[in-house]
Design a protein around this motif. Structure first.
Motif, PDB file in Angstrom:
ATOM      1  N   TRP A  53       0.819  -1.213   0.000  1.00 30.81           N
ATOM      2  CA  TRP A  53       0.000   0.000   0.000  1.00 30.81           C
ATOM      3  C   TRP A  53       0.854   1.266   0.000  1.00 30.81           C
ATOM      4  O   TRP A  53       0.379   2.322  -0.420  1.00 30.81           O
ATOM      5  N   HIS A  54       2.095   1.165   0.484  1.00 24.99           N
ATOM      6  CA  HIS A  54       2.951   2.355   0.480  1.00 24.99           C
ATOM      7  C   HIS A  54       3.371   2.743  -0.940  1.00 24.99           C
ATOM      8  O   HIS A  54       3.994   3.794  -1.130  1.00 24.99           O
ATOM      9  N   PHE A  55       3.014   1.910  -1.933  1.00 25.36           N
ATOM     10  CA  PHE A  55       3.304   2.257  -3.328  1.00 25.36           C
ATOM     11  C   PHE A  55       2.194   3.115  -3.957  1.00 25.36           C
ATOM     12  O   PHE A  55       2.291   3.449  -5.135  1.00 25.36           O
ATOM     13  N   ILE A  56       1.179   3.467  -3.191  1.00 19.86           N
ATOM     14  CA  ILE A  56       0.107   4.308  -3.742  1.00 19.86           C
ATOM     15  C   ILE A  56       0.651   5.646  -4.258  1.00 19.86           C
ATOM     16  O   ILE A  56       0.288   6.071  -5.371  1.00 19.86           O
ATOM     17  N   THR A 102       8.080   7.466  -2.312  1.00 26.82           N
ATOM     18  CA  THR A 102       7.932   6.009  -2.239  1.00 26.82           C
ATOM     19  C   THR A 102       9.288   5.324  -2.146  1.00 26.82           C
ATOM     20  O   THR A 102       9.449   4.337  -1.422  1.00 26.82           O
ATOM     21  N   ILE A 103      10.266   5.839  -2.867  1.00 30.51           N
ATOM     22  CA  ILE A 103      11.613   5.277  -2.803  1.00 30.51           C
ATOM     23  C   ILE A 103      12.172   5.397  -1.387  1.00 30.51           C
ATOM     24  O   ILE A 103      12.777   4.458  -0.851  1.00 30.51           O
ATOM     25  N   TYR A 104      11.966   6.552  -0.747  1.00 29.12           N
ATOM     26  CA  TYR A 104      12.437   6.736   0.629  1.00 29.12           C
ATOM     27  C   TYR A 104      11.748   5.759   1.579  1.00 29.12           C
ATOM     28  O   TYR A 104      12.404   5.130   2.423  1.00 29.12           O
ATOM     29  N   MET A 105      10.423   5.623   1.447  1.00 30.79           N
ATOM     30  CA  MET A 105       9.684   4.698   2.316  1.00 30.79           C
ATOM     31  C   MET A 105      10.134   3.262   2.087  1.00 30.79           C
ATOM     32  O   MET A 105      10.295   2.485   3.032  1.00 30.79           O
ATOM     33  N   THR A 106      10.354   2.909   0.838  1.00 34.84           N
ATOM     34  CA  THR A 106      10.762   1.556   0.477  1.00 34.84           C
ATOM     35  C   THR A 106      12.131   1.217   1.066  1.00 34.84           C
ATOM     36  O   THR A 106      12.331   0.120   1.601  1.00 34.84           O
ATOM     37  N   ALA A 107      13.062   2.139   0.962  1.00 32.14           N
ATOM     38  CA  ALA A 107      14.404   1.907   1.525  1.00 32.14           C
ATOM     39  C   ALA A 107      14.325   1.689   3.027  1.00 32.14           C
ATOM     40  O   ALA A 107      14.990   0.801   3.584  1.00 32.14           O
ATOM     41  N   GLY A 108      13.508   2.491   3.710  1.00 28.00           N
ATOM     42  CA  GLY A 108      13.364   2.336   5.155  1.00 28.00           C
ATOM     43  C   GLY A 108      12.756   1.004   5.538  1.00 28.00           C
ATOM     44  O   GLY A 108      13.243   0.327   6.455  1.00 28.00           O
ATOM     45  N   LYS A 129      10.262   9.593   7.592  1.00 28.34           N
ATOM     46  CA  LYS A 129       9.354  10.711   7.870  1.00 28.34           C
ATOM     47  C   LYS A 129       9.964  12.036   7.425  1.00 28.34           C
ATOM     48  O   LYS A 129       9.272  12.892   6.856  1.00 28.34           O
ATOM     49  N   ILE A 130      11.268  12.206   7.689  1.00 26.36           N
ATOM     50  CA  ILE A 130      11.940  13.451   7.311  1.00 26.36           C
ATOM     51  C   ILE A 130      11.932  13.620   5.795  1.00 26.36           C
ATOM     52  O   ILE A 130      11.587  14.674   5.266  1.00 26.36           O
ATOM     53  N   TYR A 131      12.324  12.554   5.078  1.00 33.14           N
ATOM     54  CA  TYR A 131      12.382  12.626   3.614  1.00 33.14           C
ATOM     55  C   TYR A 131      11.002  12.856   3.009  1.00 33.14           C
ATOM     56  O   TYR A 131      10.845  13.637   2.068  1.00 33.14           O
ATOM     57  N   VAL A 132       9.996  12.164   3.549  1.00 35.78           N
ATOM     58  CA  VAL A 132       8.640  12.335   3.022  1.00 35.78           C
ATOM     59  C   VAL A 132       8.141  13.755   3.301  1.00 35.78           C
ATOM     60  O   VAL A 132       7.489  14.373   2.450  1.00 35.78           O
ATOM     61  N   PHE A 133       8.463  14.288   4.481  1.00 35.27           N
ATOM     62  CA  PHE A 133       8.079  15.671   4.797  1.00 35.27           C
ATOM     63  C   PHE A 133       8.725  16.641   3.806  1.00 35.27           C
ATOM     64  O   PHE A 133       8.073  17.565   3.313  1.00 35.27           O
ATOM     65  N   VAL A 134      10.012  16.422   3.524  1.00 32.18           N
ATOM     66  CA  VAL A 134      10.712  17.270   2.555  1.00 32.18           C
ATOM     67  C   VAL A 134      10.049  17.158   1.185  1.00 32.18           C
ATOM     68  O   VAL A 134       9.867  18.159   0.482  1.00 32.18           O
ATOM     69  N   ALA A 174      17.980  16.577  -0.648  1.00 25.65           N
ATOM     70  CA  ALA A 174      17.433  15.391   0.009  1.00 25.65           C
ATOM     71  C   ALA A 174      17.879  14.111  -0.697  1.00 25.65           C
ATOM     72  O   ALA A 174      18.276  13.135  -0.039  1.00 25.65           O
ATOM     73  N   VAL A 175      17.847  14.106  -2.021  1.00 26.18           N
ATOM     74  CA  VAL A 175      18.255  12.923  -2.779  1.00 26.18           C
ATOM     75  C   VAL A 175      19.739  12.633  -2.579  1.00 26.18           C
ATOM     76  O   VAL A 175      20.147  11.472  -2.433  1.00 26.18           O
ATOM     77  N   THR A 176      20.561  13.684  -2.542  1.00 24.21           N
ATOM     78  CA  THR A 176      21.998  13.497  -2.324  1.00 24.21           C
ATOM     79  C   THR A 176      22.267  12.842  -0.974  1.00 24.21           C
ATOM     80  O   THR A 176      23.041  11.879  -0.870  1.00 24.21           O
ATOM     81  N   ALA A 177      21.616  13.356   0.082  1.00 23.40           N
ATOM     82  CA  ALA A 177      21.781  12.770   1.412  1.00 23.40           C
ATOM     83  C   ALA A 177      21.293  11.325   1.429  1.00 23.40           C
ATOM     84  O   ALA A 177      21.926  10.447   2.049  1.00 23.40           O
TER      85      ALA A 177
END
Length: 289
Positions: A53-56, A102-108, A129-134, A174-177
């Protein structure tokens, strides 16, 4: 209206340039088909089969890409028409942060499943959460910037450019970090492994490639808006397809072929079968039996 400087409406005697060229209808429809196909595939596989579902947001990004390139194809018939230009401008800018989130959530989720959270510089849950907020902030700023750009108000053009470039640069940071953080976790997990029984490394490589493609896309897009009307990037349509459309499609295809949810589900199954050791990633290579 078309002039030697491009295509766009004339407001109070001043032309607002939407395009420096006449958009290619065939190229637009090719990517409508490509994004449409990969998005439907993700709906069927990610949601219905894997129940990821996180792929929505990822799927929403694919839908935005599909209709964004439909807007470009429609612009080919009348490049000065506002509707198709607004459609492609807003949707193509907003789609990338949705894919990135989604990529950030998936990695986590993958890191936690592999017991690798102690290798992360910040807790994967907090990092996600930080990446998604950004990313949400990037979506909002780029959405507002794109809206101002299409308002036909010359006084708001500079403000729209600042918002869009700000969102792109924030996404770039954000992507670089994320690339460095994900790479470090990947490296440490490799050291922890004795025998790997599932192809988790391919998932990490796919995520890292996707992040690099997002990085490249953000750089080119930032240059496009920094150069402004008449700039080299904005004056050549090839940049849209080579550094935005194609990278975004590759990202969607990569995470379809090397779907992270398969690793997460397999880890859960192996833990349930008592073949898991908290000191290592996996100790049994079942695929070789």
């Amino acid at each position: 209206m078309s002039t030697q400087h491009g295509y766009g409406p004339v407001v109070n005697g001043t032309q607002i340039v939407f395009y420096e060229y006449q958009p290619n209808k065939a190229a637009g429809f090719v990517f409508v088909a490509l994004f449409g196909a990969v998005t439907v595939a993700h709906i069927l596989y990610s949601l219905i089969i894997l129940r990821a579902w996180h792929f929505i947001p990822f799927i929403l990004g694919g839908i935005f890409e599909t209709f964004g390139y439909y807007g470009r194809a429609a612009s080919a018939s009348d490049p000065a028409k506002t509707g198709p230009f607004v459609l492609q401008t807003i949707l193509l800018l907003v789609a990338a942060p949705l894919l990135a989130a989604t990529i950030y959530m998936t990695a986590g989720r993958t890191t936690i499943a592999l017991n690798g959270q102690h290798h992360s510089w910040v807790s994967p849950r907090w990092m996600t959460k930080i990446y998604v907020f950004v990313d949400i902030a990037c979506i909002l700023t780029q959405f507002m910037g794109a809206g101002l750009m299409t308002s036909k108000d010359m006084s708001k053009m500079a403000e729209s450019k600042a918002l869009i470039v700000g969102g792109l640069l924030t996404q770039l940071i954000a992507v670089t970090a994320f690339i460095f953080s994900c790479g470090y976790v990947h490296y440490r997990l490799r050291l922890d492994c004795v025998v790997v029984s599932l192809r988790w490394e391919r998932v990490f490589v796919a995520i890292e490639i996707a992040a690099v493609l997002l990085f490249v896309r953000s750089i080119v897009r930032a240059f496009e808006y920094l150069q402004g009307s008449g700039g080299f990037v904005v004056s050549h349509e090839i940049f849209v397809y080579a550094f935005d459309a194609m990278p975004m499609w590759i990202i969607m295809a990569l995470l379809l072929v090397f779907h992270p949810q398969r690793v997460v589900q397999e880890v859960r199954r192996l833990k349930g079968n008592d073949v898991w050791d908290d000191g290592h990633v996996l100790l049994v290579d079942r695929s070789s039996k």
